[in-house]
Design an enzyme around this catalytic site. Structure first.
Site, PDB file in Angstrom:
ATOM      1  N   VAL A 136       0.873  -1.229  -0.039  1.00 16.51           N
ATOM      2  CA  VAL A 136      -0.175   0.140  -0.057  1.00 16.51           C
ATOM      3  C   VAL A 136       1.055   1.390   0.038  1.00 16.51           C
ATOM      4  O   VAL A 136       0.581   2.130  -0.498  1.00 16.51           O
ATOM      5  CB  VAL A 136      -0.988   0.110   1.214  1.00 16.51           C
ATOM      6  CG1 VAL A 136      -1.817   1.298   1.375  1.00 16.51           C
ATOM      7  CG2 VAL A 136      -1.707  -1.420   1.417  1.00 16.51           C
ATOM      8  N   LYS A 142      -6.642  -1.240  11.330  1.00 19.22           N
ATOM      9  CA  LYS A 142      -7.883  -1.588  11.818  1.00 19.22           C
ATOM     10  C   LYS A 142      -7.634  -2.404  13.341  1.00 19.22           C
ATOM     11  O   LYS A 142      -8.552  -1.761  14.257  1.00 19.22           O
ATOM     12  CB  LYS A 142      -8.824  -2.973  11.276  1.00 19.22           C
ATOM     13  CG  LYS A 142      -8.783  -2.699   9.750  1.00 19.22           C
ATOM     14  CD  LYS A 142      -8.063  -3.510   8.887  1.00 19.22           C
ATOM     15  CE  LYS A 142      -6.691  -4.385   8.838  1.00 19.22           C
ATOM     16  NZ  LYS A 142      -6.664  -5.289   7.774  1.00 19.22           N
ATOM     17  N   ILE A 165     -14.285   0.959  -0.167  1.00 21.55           N
ATOM     18  CA  ILE A 165     -15.870   1.496  -0.033  1.00 21.55           C
ATOM     19  C   ILE A 165     -16.108   2.474   1.114  1.00 21.55           C
ATOM     20  O   ILE A 165     -15.421   2.117   2.263  1.00 21.55           O
ATOM     21  CB  ILE A 165     -16.696   0.288   0.413  1.00 21.55           C
ATOM     22  CG1 ILE A 165     -16.388  -1.003  -0.364  1.00 21.55           C
ATOM     23  CG2 ILE A 165     -18.207   0.614   0.567  1.00 21.55           C
ATOM     24  CD1 ILE A 165     -17.542  -2.303  -0.029  1.00 21.55           C
ATOM     25  N   GLY A 177      -2.018 -10.540  -1.469  1.00 26.48           N
ATOM     26  CA  GLY A 177      -1.946  -9.465  -0.544  1.00 26.48           C
ATOM     27  C   GLY A 177      -2.968  -9.150   0.151  1.00 26.48           C
ATOM     28  O   GLY A 177      -3.173  -7.807   0.668  1.00 26.48           O
ATOM     29  N   ASP A 225     -10.094  -9.650  12.525  1.00 22.60           N
ATOM     30  CA  ASP A 225     -10.394  -8.584  11.538  1.00 22.60           C
ATOM     31  C   ASP A 225     -11.584  -7.967  11.287  1.00 22.60           C
ATOM     32  O   ASP A 225     -11.873  -6.878  11.395  1.00 22.60           O
ATOM     33  CB  ASP A 225      -9.395  -9.065  10.042  1.00 22.60           C
ATOM     34  CG  ASP A 225      -9.417  -7.826   9.202  1.00 22.60           C
ATOM     35  OD1 ASP A 225      -8.591  -7.029   9.543  1.00 22.60           O
ATOM     36  OD2 ASP A 225     -10.239  -7.660   8.204  1.00 22.60           O
ATOM     37  N   LYS A 247     -13.058  -4.392  12.346  1.00 21.88           N
ATOM     38  CA  LYS A 247     -13.940  -3.441  11.581  1.00 21.88           C
ATOM     39  C   LYS A 247     -15.461  -3.081  12.074  1.00 21.88           C
ATOM     40  O   LYS A 247     -15.669  -1.976  12.098  1.00 21.88           O
ATOM     41  CB  LYS A 247     -13.877  -4.013  10.077  1.00 21.88           C
ATOM     42  CG  LYS A 247     -12.641  -4.017   9.398  1.00 21.88           C
ATOM     43  CD  LYS A 247     -12.481  -5.043   8.116  1.00 21.88           C
ATOM     44  CE  LYS A 247     -10.977  -4.960   7.427  1.00 21.88           C
ATOM     45  NZ  LYS A 247     -10.825  -5.706   6.672  1.00 21.88           N
ATOM     46  N   GLY A 298      -6.341  -5.407  -0.595  1.00 14.49           N
ATOM     47  CA  GLY A 298      -5.455  -5.306  -1.638  1.00 14.49           C
ATOM     48  C   GLY A 298      -4.804  -3.854  -1.757  1.00 14.49           C
ATOM     49  O   GLY A 298      -5.436  -3.016  -1.209  1.00 14.49           O
TER      50      GLY A 298
HETATM   51  N1  HSE Z   1      -6.846  -8.778   5.857  1.00 19.73           N
HETATM   52  C1  HSE Z   1      -7.919  -7.823   5.220  1.00 19.73           C
HETATM   53  C2  HSE Z   1      -9.014  -8.530   4.563  1.00 19.73           C
HETATM   54  C3  HSE Z   1      -7.211  -6.755   4.237  1.00 19.73           C
HETATM   55  O1  HSE Z   1      -8.677  -9.454   3.874  1.00 19.73           O
HETATM   56  O2  HSE Z   1     -10.071  -7.766   4.232  1.00 19.73           O
HETATM   57  C4  HSE Z   1      -8.140  -5.644   4.257  1.00 19.73           C
HETATM   58  O3  HSE Z   1      -8.561  -5.014   5.574  1.00 19.73           O
END
Ligand code: HSE
Length: 419
Positions: free
Chosen positions: A20, A102, A133, A184, A198, A202, A300
């Site tokens: 990134v 995050k 988004i 990635g 994760d 979020k 990504g």
């Molecule tokens: N590992 C995270 C996903 C990356 O797969 O959504 C994006 O936040």
């Protein structure tokens, strides 16, 4: 230094030069109209070859954090603890901050909100939830009323990618995960994706902007796709469902908010049904507007860089999150006091205790795998020891919320199968 107007040049100190960070560097180099330039990049591994001039790099974070010319810190590193130091120091030094982290944001949200308000500097993180988004800014700005019925979404690209590859393209779980890593999408510790961490991070961020709820992510019931079995996919296919990992928050009739991340059966008529691979999708329901659907790439390098760029551009007009919903007269409250219709499957060796169900609606058993459909009191999931285990998979039904408290019903047959 504050960023006051469109003319202010953004002098950026960048932490991290991974996919990134490097993408962002290239885009800014090629887009002079943005009036933003990366002055210095802090990296961890100076020995790696980079496609940028050597003098751009340092391994000393203070070179960026103490530089008065740098008015924006962009934090794109993996290590949430190091990121915490970087982001909190930058805010204290009155630098605007853009972050994609995050884990850091979810785990320290209350403190980071306090810091940005105290030091009056913007801290933007649109890329931290659903990457490309613009869901955070929409929840923050557009849905500023108490008619927001609920949000439900696929917010982790890697697990969605794996589910697509395993259930539709018949790859093994391991192959699909390797591909997600290669592309990635996955975290450097992919357990964070696979086990739902994760996604719950979020959801924590979305809850703050949707309802003004700031909750430690670990207090929200969540799991990932780690315990799903081939038999669950067969069951889903027979019923015409897809299995997705869905993060959701719903306003109940009593005004309290139910929130969790769990695998869910999704029907053809749901917009989430066709969200495949690394794509994310979020349905926002409001009482007047009904359903609105946001769809796009949630992981990504370029989708993430696009949200970082959008945050940088927002800094040019001094945009900051106001967290208006945190200051509502009656702030929203999370609750675990509701009922859900769920499917639980387990192997012959482990029996799900029947007392966990308020009502059993369907069951089947074979030598290899048993499953039960029924209604559970959600608070029973707070003790994860009986359902978050390798041999058990729990999947929420579509329209899973059950309004009325069901009378405990159980037939003798149910007891026989489940005890
Ligand atoms: N590992 C995270 C996903 C990356 O797969 O959504 C994006 O936040």
């Amino acid at each position: 230094m504050s960023i006051q107007n469109q003319q202010t040049k953004l002098n950026i100190g960048l932490f991290g030069f991974g996919v990134v960070g490097e993408g962002l560097y290239k885009v800014l180099e090629q887009t002079p109209t943005l009036n933003a330039q990366i002055k210095k990049v802090c990296i961890k591994h100076p020995e790696k070859r980079r496609s940028a001039p050597e003098e751009l790099f340092t391994i000393d974070p203070e070179v960026l954090l103490q530089d008065n010319d740098i008015n924006v810190i962009v934090e794109l590193i993996d290590d949430a603890d190091a990121a915490y130091y970087i982001v909190s120091t930058a805010l204290k030094n009155k630098k605007a901050v853009v972050s994609a982290n995050k884990k850091l944001i979810a785990e320290h949200l209350a403190e980071l909100i306090a810091l940005q308000q105290h030091f009056k500097v913007p801290f933007l993180y649109e890329s931290a939830a659903c990457a490309s988004i613009p869901v955070i800014r929409n929840l923050e700005e557009y849905y500023d009323n108490d008619l927001l019925h609920g949000i439900s979404g696929i917010v982790n690209g890697s697990t969605n990618y794996i589910l697509t590859k395993v259930f539709e393209e018949k790859l093994s779980f391991e192959e699909a995960l390797l591909q997600a890593q290669y592309e990635g999408f996955a975290e450097s510790d992919p357990a964070l994706d696979v086990e739902g961490t994760d996604a719950v991070n979020k959801l924590t961020i979305l809850l703050a902007h949707a309802y003004g709820i700031v909750s430690p992510p670990q207090e929200i019931v969540h799991t990932g796709i780690q315990n799903l079995q081939a038999a669950d996919a067969v069951f889903a296919r027979e019923k015409g469902y897809e299995i997705k990992l869905v993060a959701q928050a719903r306003k109940l009739d009593n005004g309290k908010i139910a929130a969790f991340v769990l695998p869910q059966f999704v029907q053809k008529d749901s917009q989430l049904y066709s969200v495949r691979n690394e794509y994310n999708g979020v349905i926002i329901e409001s009482r007047l507007a009904d359903k609105q659907f946001f769809y796009g790439k949630g992981a990504g390098s370029f989708p993430t860089a696009s949200a970082v760029l959008s945050d940088l551009s927002a800094l040019r007009y001094d945009y900051k999150y106001e967290y208006k919903k945190l200051r509502y007269q009656e702030p929203a409250q999370l609750t675990n006091d509701f009922f859900l219709r769920v499917y639980i499957s387990f192997d012959g060796l482990f029996h799900v205790p029947h007392e966990k169900f308020e009502k059993i609606e369907e069951w089947s058993s074979s030598d290899r795998r048993c499953h039960v459909t029924g209604i559970i009191r959600f608070s029973r999931l707070l003790d994860a020891s009986w359902w978050k285990r390798k041999s058990v998979s729990l999947i929420v039904y579509p329209d899973a919320f059950v309004d009325k408290v069901p009378v405990k019903e159980r037939t003798e047959k149910d007891v026989l199968i489940l005890v």
